[in-house]
Design an enzyme around this catalytic site. Structure first.
Site, PDB file in Angstrom:
ATOM      1  N   ASP A 151       9.160  22.784 -12.563  1.00 51.73           N
ATOM      2  CA  ASP A 151       8.870  21.923 -11.417  1.00 51.73           C
ATOM      3  C   ASP A 151      10.133  21.404 -10.703  1.00 51.73           C
ATOM      4  O   ASP A 151      10.398  21.760  -9.560  1.00 51.73           O
ATOM      5  CB  ASP A 151       7.907  20.784 -11.796  1.00 51.73           C
ATOM      6  N   ASP A 159      11.150  20.581 -26.100  1.00 53.70           N
ATOM      7  CA  ASP A 159      10.479  21.841 -25.799  1.00 53.70           C
ATOM      8  C   ASP A 159      11.480  22.981 -25.907  1.00 53.70           C
ATOM      9  O   ASP A 159      12.634  22.839 -25.515  1.00 53.70           O
ATOM     10  CB  ASP A 159       9.888  21.810 -24.389  1.00 53.70           C
ATOM     11  N   ASP A 175      10.113  14.225 -26.277  1.00 51.51           N
ATOM     12  CA  ASP A 175       9.803  15.381 -27.123  1.00 51.51           C
ATOM     13  C   ASP A 175      10.776  16.516 -26.786  1.00 51.51           C
ATOM     14  O   ASP A 175      11.511  16.437 -25.811  1.00 51.51           O
ATOM     15  CB  ASP A 175       8.348  15.838 -26.930  1.00 51.51           C
TER      16      ASP A 175
END
Ligand code: ATP
Ligand code: MG
Length: 453
Positions: free
Chosen positions: A152, A75, A73
């Site tokens: 992260d 983002d 996907d």
């Protein structure tokens, strides 16, 4: 690994930048082209840009494109507030309470647009100082750099700038991408404590990308693994889907066991694997995972129910055996054992009811399939969960848990016409009335059977 990066590095070392400045790779020096970005993501970014905002592709989209993989996907990160994003897109919905995200809906695709997150993004009320919908000073929203260091892993904090098609790197992600290293940004232990799910993400990305964990990222993961027990069970279910339905379930499963995450999240299964000396439960689980990976590679549908039914099968089966040794019927023992294991599993991972219903049916089907007499075979064949139950039994047969006579019989029974079906049933003969489920003899149930119950 990347010839383009090496070339860039040579240029860059001749012109060193200051430590805090990001590394910016111009379009001419990296391989990410606009054509490889989904039209919808591009549309969103261009509209933000045309309205005077910054817009970047970030996360897995950039990472995977740089690796030459197809992103799952796309983002987008921006300095426009969520409210402003909503004004710009009719097909937009804001989600989340503390930190609001904008979801822009297209046919078959959702583009997630996140406003740059600041250092204290977890505590604020979202009402900071903005000017014309642009973030100025805020304790929730922040700058691009703040957004980068809150992510992260370094390889997940690379930004593709729609304004000039450059790639922006604040955290050394390009180096790590080049070296196949997964490195948590910032103080490793603090970042895992903040959100223990990052430990699962570490394992998932390592398995999916074939990366190794940087040594501190790995050491802290082993040290703090127990924190996973505190993550809300509903969130863990979502994470499990990402881990096991991403086409790399086998590698993920093995890494989870290696890092003791599996035993924390699926204690019943881990116990039953430890109790079993004969090896086929682990074979069965690995086959179930491999089967899932293969189906995903072939674009076939996979259901979480099948996978979770497989993961919990061994503890369910062991308990059912014990209940049978105490005199309970086979079908009832499977149902009781299934309920009990689902109940225990709920403490760690909450599987939604629509899936647990299917899991129960898949398990019960294991007891229906050997009962082929008379109308039973037809009833089983027409059962809504027949296909899943049959696939499940094939896996059991492949790992030596079920006699292949039974699975072959059902394979044939589906293929032949009505007349041949009648013949097949006639051929079974009265001796086949008993379940043909066959396992090598085990010590425990035998011992139980002889004790008074
Ligand atoms: P993929 O979509 O391929 O699974 P991804 O890296 O895009 O991988 P997402 O879950 O889609 O992962 O998240 C998008 C980005 O958001 C990540 O790349 C990361 O930068 C950031 N992110 C997601 N979850 C976290 C988290 N728990 N902590 C910090 N940053 C996160
Ligand atoms: Mg993603």
């Amino acid at each position: 690994m990347f010839s383009w990066l090496k070339r860039f590095w040579e240029v860059r070392t001749q012109d060193p930048q200051s430590a805090s400045a990001p590394v910016i790779i111009p379009r001419s020096e990296h391989p990410v082209s606009r054509n490889s970005i989904s039209d919808n993501a591009a549309k969103v970014m261009y509209r933000l840009k045309d309205a005077g905002f910054a817009a970047y592709l970030v996360g897995g989209g950039v990472r995977d494109l740089l690796l030459g993989r197809e992103p799952k996907d796309f983002d987008v990160a921006t300095n426009a507030t969520p409210e402003k994003v909503k004004e710009l897109f009719r097909n937009c919905r804001l989600i989340g309470r503390r930190f609001r995200l904008a979801h822009v809906y297209f046919r078959g695709e959702i583009i997630e647009v996140a406003t740059f997150r600041g250092h204290h993004g977890d505590g604020g009320n979202g009402e900071g100082e903005t000017r014309n919908g642009m973030v100025v000073r805020d304790n929730v929203y922040g700058t691009l750099e703040e957004d980068a260091v809150r992510r992260d892993f370094t390889v997940n904090a690379l930004y593709y700038n729609i304004k000039d098609y450059s790639i922006v790197d604040y955290t050394g992600g390009l180096d790590d991408l080049q070296n196949g290293v997964l490195r948590l940004i910032g103080d490793t232990r603090q970042r895992y404590r903040e959100d223990p799910v990052r430990m699962l993400r570490a394992v998932r990305f390592a398995a999916k990308l074939g990366f190794r964990l940087e040594s501190d990222t790995e050491a802290a993961l082993i040290e703090l693994g127990k924190l996973l027990a505190d993550v809300p069970p509903a969130r863990l279910f979502d994470e499990m889907l990402k881990m096991f339905l991403n086409g790399h379930a086998v590698a993920t499963f093995e890494a989870m066991r290696h890092y003791n995450q599996f035993s924390i999240l699926f204690p019943q299964t881990e116990n039953s694997l430890a109790r079993e000396e004969q090896g086929f439960p682990i074979t069965f689980l690995l086959r179930a995972m491999a089967n899932t990976d293969r189906r995903i590679a072939e674009n076939k549908p996979v259901t979480p129910a099948f996978l979770f039914a497989a993961i919990l099968w061994e503890p369910v089966r062991q308990l059912a055996d014990e209940l049978q040794a105490e005199g309970m019927s086979k079908l009832q023992s499977l149902q009781v054992a299934g309920d009990k294991m689902l109940d225990k599993q709920r403490r760690n991972i909450s599987v939604p009811r629509r899936f647990t219903l299917q899991m129960r049916e898949i398990w019960s089907m294991q007891e229906r399939l050997p009962q082929r007499f008379g109308k039973r075979a037809y009833r089983t064949l027409n059962h809504p969960r027949f296909r899943a139950g049959y696939d499940f039994m094939l896996l059991r047969a492949d790992s030596g848990e079920v006699d292949s006579e039974l699975s072959d019989w059902w394979t044939r029974f589906q293929e032949v016409d009505e007349l041949q079906r009648e013949e097949m049933l006639a051929e079974l003969g009265p001796a086949q009335r008993k379940s043909s489920r066959r396992r090598r003899p085990r010590k425990r149930p035998a011992a139980r059977a002889s004790s008074p119950s």
